[in-house]
Write an enzyme that holds these catalytic residues in place. Structure first.
Site, short mmCIF file in Angstrom:
data_model
loop_
_atom_site.label_atom_id
_atom_site.label_comp_id
_atom_site.label_asym_id
_atom_site.label_seq_id
_atom_site.Cartn_x
_atom_site.Cartn_y
_atom_site.Cartn_z
N HIS A 156 37.16 48.02 11.96
CA HIS A 156 38.36 48.15 11.12
C HIS A 156 37.99 48.35 9.65
CE1 HIS A 156 40.57 45.59 14.36
NE2 HIS A 156 40.59 46.87 14.66
N HIS A 157 36.74 48.73 9.39
CA HIS A 157 36.35 48.85 7.97
C HIS A 157 37.10 49.99 7.29
CE1 HIS A 157 33.87 52.13 9.42
NE2 HIS A 157 33.62 52.49 8.19
N LYS A 207 39.63 55.52 15.37
CA LYS A 207 39.72 56.85 15.98
C LYS A 207 38.74 56.98 17.12
CE LYS A 207 41.36 61.06 15.62
NZ LYS A 207 41.56 60.98 17.09
N LYS A 230 29.49 57.63 14.08
CA LYS A 230 29.73 59.08 14.01
C LYS A 230 30.62 59.42 12.82
CE LYS A 230 30.73 60.76 18.08
NZ LYS A 230 31.35 61.33 19.30
N LYS A 272 37.59 53.62 21.19
CA LYS A 272 37.52 54.43 22.42
C LYS A 272 38.43 53.80 23.45
CE LYS A 272 35.01 57.99 23.74
NZ LYS A 272 34.42 58.93 22.79
N SER A 304 39.60 66.64 14.45
CA SER A 304 40.72 65.70 14.66
C SER A 304 41.20 65.17 13.32
CB SER A 304 40.27 64.50 15.51
OG SER A 304 40.35 64.80 16.87
N1 GLU Z 1 36.21 62.22 22.21
C1 GLU Z 1 35.62 62.87 21.07
C2 GLU Z 1 34.37 62.13 20.63
O1 GLU Z 1 33.77 61.42 21.39
C3 GLU Z 1 36.62 63.11 19.98
C4 GLU Z 1 37.20 61.90 19.32
C5 GLU Z 1 38.34 62.17 18.34
O2 GLU Z 1 38.62 63.33 18.08
O3 GLU Z 1 38.92 61.21 17.89
O4 GLU Z 1 33.89 62.31 19.54
#
Ligand code: GLU
Length: 472
Positions: free
Chosen positions: A65-66, A71, A95, A107, A363
């Site tokens: 939550h930083h 996402k 990432k 996720k 995204s």
């Molecule tokens: N599922 C993709 C990933 O592992 C996209 C995640 C996204 O767009 O939020 O990076």
């Protein structure tokens, strides 16, 4: 023979994290906070399938939550379990940090085989899953924004959007509750091919650095490189297409039913169509068949792109891999044992958590589009075209020469949404590649590019925690 300990994906991510943490200056407590999953939601809910009630098992993990929103994609597969979702959520945090996308990692997943359900049943399951997320405040444009992942795509995202909008009427930014949507429903042009294109941009940048290619005994550039791609899903297919367009030779392709190889190179679209028509990648005219998909990983090539699932290259098969560069298009295709083997053999592993960041980068652009309620390029396209036409006119007048029609069209063209998205993606991938390699080159003790990428990520997440004043 001693029994093999069960493979834990999250433990593998922690192991890579700890390896990198040793090259940073952060306090132990800060590192611990960065590493842990902040919120874990495991749910069971009933759905009526035919005349039976099925209890569906699903997850959403918010690793960090930083920065908000969190996402990350939603995966539909029988292999989905808590350990996997936690690991993938953690990878999302790192990432996003590496590519400077201002989100925390998350996720989600549902443990099921989507092929065993009708579209009608999948829709019911997806909508119920979304309702569960809404109930616990695990979805929303400012809290947590899902996206496609393995086994999901635009269709599932539009079900999620519709469910969210109907349960949150009047919420002005509701469109930004999910990304990877169809363009007709608030999606952005260029999202579908984004991960594959990002994989290409990242590897192209690495291949364009003579100091990197010299060490690997390769010539610089992508042209003429022999490439093998495992997995012809959205990511693998687009990666292969972009490499082919840049003049690389796609010598091997694999899907779960087997693999094919051709020294002369395969036409990716033809192989894709052949699989669509025959139901299998095997028996493609002029190519050699291999019975198992894993054989593709051991083929003779310069660049190997595992673009399917995690844990496919491990301590057992790593010694037989012949590629000089491995581009991790999938999440977690290599185990830490495989990493050790490739460090020993001077094989360059370009790590997942930055190489496949193209999806989340675009995204981010989609989410920004949703919050701004305007299509990219709408304001400036005509202005640029008029200005370019004027400049061209002046050049022709002053030089008394005519620019060819082809050149004219190219120069006059004002940027459309897809041009801007691709340009933003290219800039993001190039910058991230240089940042990681810079960290690596400045500290020769860092053993591999994955560790360098983790060091970058840890420093960025640590800095945002410090900026938030969470650690006095
Ligand atoms: N599922 C993709 C990933 O592992 C996209 C995640 C996204 O767009 O939020 O990076």
């Amino acid at each position: 023979m001693s029994a093999q300990p069960e493979y834990s994906f999250f433990a593998a991510v922690e192991k890579s994290f700890d390896k990198a943490a040793a090259f940073t200056q952060w306090d132990k407590g800060v590192l611990e906070q960065i590493k842990q999953c902040n919120s874990v939601y495991r749910m069971h809910f009933p759905v009526k399938i035919g005349d039976k009630i099925e209890v569906i098992k699903a997850y959403r993990v918010q690793h960090s939550h930083h920065k908000l929103p969190c996402k990350g994609g939603i995966r539909f597969a029988t292999t989905v379990n808590l350990d996997e979702v936690m690991a993938l959520a953690a990878l999302m945090t790192y990432k996003c940090a590496i590519v400077n996308v201002p989100f925390g990692g998350a996720k989600g997943g549902i443990t099921l085989d989507p092929k065993k359900y009708s579209a009608y049943d999948l829709e019911k399951i997806t909508r119920r899953y979304t309702a569960e997320l809404i109930k616990k405040n695990f979805i929303g444009p400012g809290t947590d924004v899902p996206a496609p992942d393995y086994g999901t795509g635009e269709r599932e995202m539009s079900w999620i959007l519709d469910t969210y909008m109907s349960m949150r009427p009047g919420e002005v930014d509701a469109m930004g509750c999910v990304t990877g949507k169809p363009v007709t429903q608030g999606g952005v042009r260029g999202r579908k091919e984004a991960t594959g294109l990002g994989v290409f941009y990242g590897l192209r940048e690495v291949c364009n650095m003579p100091e990197v290619t010299n060490r690997l005994n390769l010539t610089p550039g992508v042209e003429g490189k022999r490439v093998v791609v495992q997995g012809l899903g959205n990511v693998g297919y687009h990666s292969a297409i972009f490499f082919e367009q840049a003049g690389a030779k796609i010598v091997g392709l694999a899907e779960y039913e087997g693999a094919i190889y051709s020294e002369e190179g395969l036409n990716v679209q033809d192989v894709f169509n052949h699989r669509g028509a025959s139901g299998s990648i095997l028996n493609f005219p002029g190519a050699q068949n291999f019975e198992t998909t894993s054989q593709a990983l051991e083929m003779e090539c310069d660049i190997l792109i595992p673009a399917a699932l995690e844990n496919v290259i491990n301590g057992e098969n790593a010694p037989r891999i012949k590629a000089k560069i491995i581009g991790e298009a999938a999440n977690g295709p290599l185990t830490p044992e495989a990493d050790e083997e490739f460090i020993r053999r001077n094989v360059l592993v370009v790590p997942d958590m930055y190489l496949n960041a193209g999806g989340v980068t675009v995204s981010y652009f989609e989410w920004l589009k949703n919050l701004s309620h305007v299509r990219y390029g709408r304001l400036e396209k005509r202005f640029s075209e008029n200005m370019n036409a004027h400049i061209l006119g002046q050049i022709e007048e002053l030089t008394d020469k005519q620019v060819s029609k082809k050149e004219k069209d190219f120069i006059m063209h004002g940027a459309e949404e897809v041009d801007l998205v691709r340009s933003g993606l290219e800039e993001t991938m190039i910058t991230a590649t240089r940042e990681i390699l810079d960290v690596w080159h400045k500290n020769p003790e860092i053993p591999d590019m994955r560790t360098a990428a983790y060091v970058c990520a840890i420093n960025k997440v640590g800095t945002s925690y410090a900026e938030l004043g969470i650690f006095p």
